[in-house]
Design a protein around this motif. Sequence first.
Motif, short mmCIF file in Angstrom:
data_model
loop_
_atom_site.label_atom_id
_atom_site.label_comp_id
_atom_site.label_asym_id
_atom_site.label_seq_id
_atom_site.Cartn_x
_atom_site.Cartn_y
_atom_site.Cartn_z
N LYS A 133 6.88 6.12 30.27
CA LYS A 133 5.79 5.25 30.70
C LYS A 133 5.75 5.24 32.22
CE LYS A 133 3.19 1.71 28.95
NZ LYS A 133 2.28 1.89 27.84
N ALA A 134 4.55 5.02 32.77
CA ALA A 134 4.45 4.84 34.22
C ALA A 134 3.40 3.77 34.51
CB ALA A 134 4.06 6.16 34.90
N TRP A 135 3.63 3.03 35.59
CA TRP A 135 2.75 1.95 36.02
C TRP A 135 2.46 2.15 37.51
CZ3 TRP A 135 7.30 1.31 33.33
CH2 TRP A 135 7.23 0.71 32.07
N ALA A 136 1.21 1.95 37.91
CA ALA A 136 0.88 2.19 39.32
C ALA A 136 0.02 1.08 39.91
CB ALA A 136 0.15 3.52 39.45
N TYR A 181 5.96 3.04 39.32
CA TYR A 181 7.22 2.88 38.59
C TYR A 181 7.17 3.79 37.37
CZ TYR A 181 7.34 -1.52 41.20
OH TYR A 181 7.33 -2.45 42.20
N TRP A 221 14.42 -4.91 32.60
CA TRP A 221 15.43 -3.85 32.68
C TRP A 221 16.35 -4.21 33.85
CZ3 TRP A 221 10.17 -3.06 32.40
CH2 TRP A 221 9.68 -2.32 31.30
N PRO A 236 1.11 -5.95 41.27
CA PRO A 236 0.15 -5.72 40.19
C PRO A 236 0.19 -4.25 39.80
CG PRO A 236 -1.01 -5.94 42.28
CD PRO A 236 0.45 -6.20 42.56
N VAL A 237 0.15 -3.94 38.52
CA VAL A 237 0.15 -2.53 38.09
C VAL A 237 -1.06 -2.30 37.17
CG1 VAL A 237 2.53 -1.87 38.51
CG2 VAL A 237 2.01 -3.12 36.43
N PRO A 238 -2.25 -2.17 37.79
CA PRO A 238 -3.47 -2.02 36.98
C PRO A 238 -3.55 -0.68 36.26
CG PRO A 238 -3.97 -1.85 39.33
CD PRO A 238 -2.55 -2.30 39.23
N LEU A 239 -2.83 0.33 36.72
CA LEU A 239 -2.87 1.65 36.07
C LEU A 239 -1.59 1.88 35.27
CD1 LEU A 239 -4.19 3.85 39.03
CD2 LEU A 239 -5.48 2.50 37.37
N THR A 240 -1.77 2.42 34.06
CA THR A 240 -0.64 2.69 33.18
C THR A 240 -0.85 4.02 32.48
OG1 THR A 240 -0.65 0.34 32.66
CG2 THR A 240 0.78 1.71 31.32
N VAL A 241 0.23 4.72 32.24
CA VAL A 241 0.13 5.93 31.44
C VAL A 241 1.39 6.07 30.60
CG1 VAL A 241 1.14 7.50 33.14
CG2 VAL A 241 -0.48 8.38 31.50
N GLN A 290 -1.48 -6.71 34.35
CA GLN A 290 -0.04 -6.45 34.23
C GLN A 290 0.62 -6.47 35.61
OE1 GLN A 290 0.67 -2.88 31.78
NE2 GLN A 290 1.95 -4.21 30.53
N LEU A 326 -2.72 9.57 38.25
CA LEU A 326 -1.50 9.10 37.60
C LEU A 326 -1.26 9.89 36.31
CD1 LEU A 326 0.84 7.03 37.48
CD2 LEU A 326 -0.67 5.56 36.13
N HIS A 348 1.86 12.41 35.53
CA HIS A 348 2.69 12.18 34.34
C HIS A 348 2.70 13.44 33.47
CE1 HIS A 348 4.79 9.76 31.41
NE2 HIS A 348 3.85 9.94 30.49
N LEU A 408 9.43 4.90 33.84
CA LEU A 408 10.55 4.64 32.94
C LEU A 408 10.86 5.92 32.19
CD1 LEU A 408 12.36 2.33 31.74
CD2 LEU A 408 10.64 2.19 29.90
N MET A 422 4.57 -5.81 37.67
CA MET A 422 5.98 -5.45 37.66
C MET A 422 6.62 -6.26 38.77
SD MET A 422 8.16 -3.36 36.07
CE MET A 422 7.45 -1.78 35.56
#
Lengths: 82, 82
Positions: free
Chosen positions: A39-42, A50, B41, B77-82, B3, A19, A23, A52, B5
């Motif tokens: 931002k990104a969520w996976a 997703y 959003w 669920p979005v356990p990964l974020t960047v 988290q 990820l 990004h 943004l 979405m």
Amino acid sequence: MAQFMDVHHGMKGITADQLREAHQADLAIEKDEGVHFEKAWADPESGTVYCLSEAPSAEAVQRIHERAGHRADEVVPVPLTV
Amino acid sequence: MAQFMDVHHGMKGITADQLREAHQADLAIEKDEGVHFEKAWADPESGTVYCLSEAPSAEAVQRIHERAGHRADEVVPVPLTV
């Protein structure tokens, strides 16, 4: 500039490193189209990502994603935020 | 806490006021399930709304949305974020 949410499917098993790399690949070229990926969520289980962004258009978002090797399935303008 | 979405379809024509009211309705009862809705959003044209939350489970997110009168079509669920 407007905000966009884009969605990628089929990313099952995506790792935190993958990820971050994806990004970074966007960030490296985003200025070419005046886009900024915020931002990104996976979810590795369903394979959903997703992202943004702020961008001049949905097409600009998609062009960066395509050049970075990960075309989005949808790019949705999100003019309202709370 | 994790988290999530969640996505709502069919909200065509949603206004800034309606988005704010819907978000307030969630915030008013979210503590009952240990959920916190951080951000939302919306795209009035396609009728899509994305909500980002922290919660103990996807079911907890959905219970709050249902009680507030706007069941989500998906809670991811979005356990990964960047």
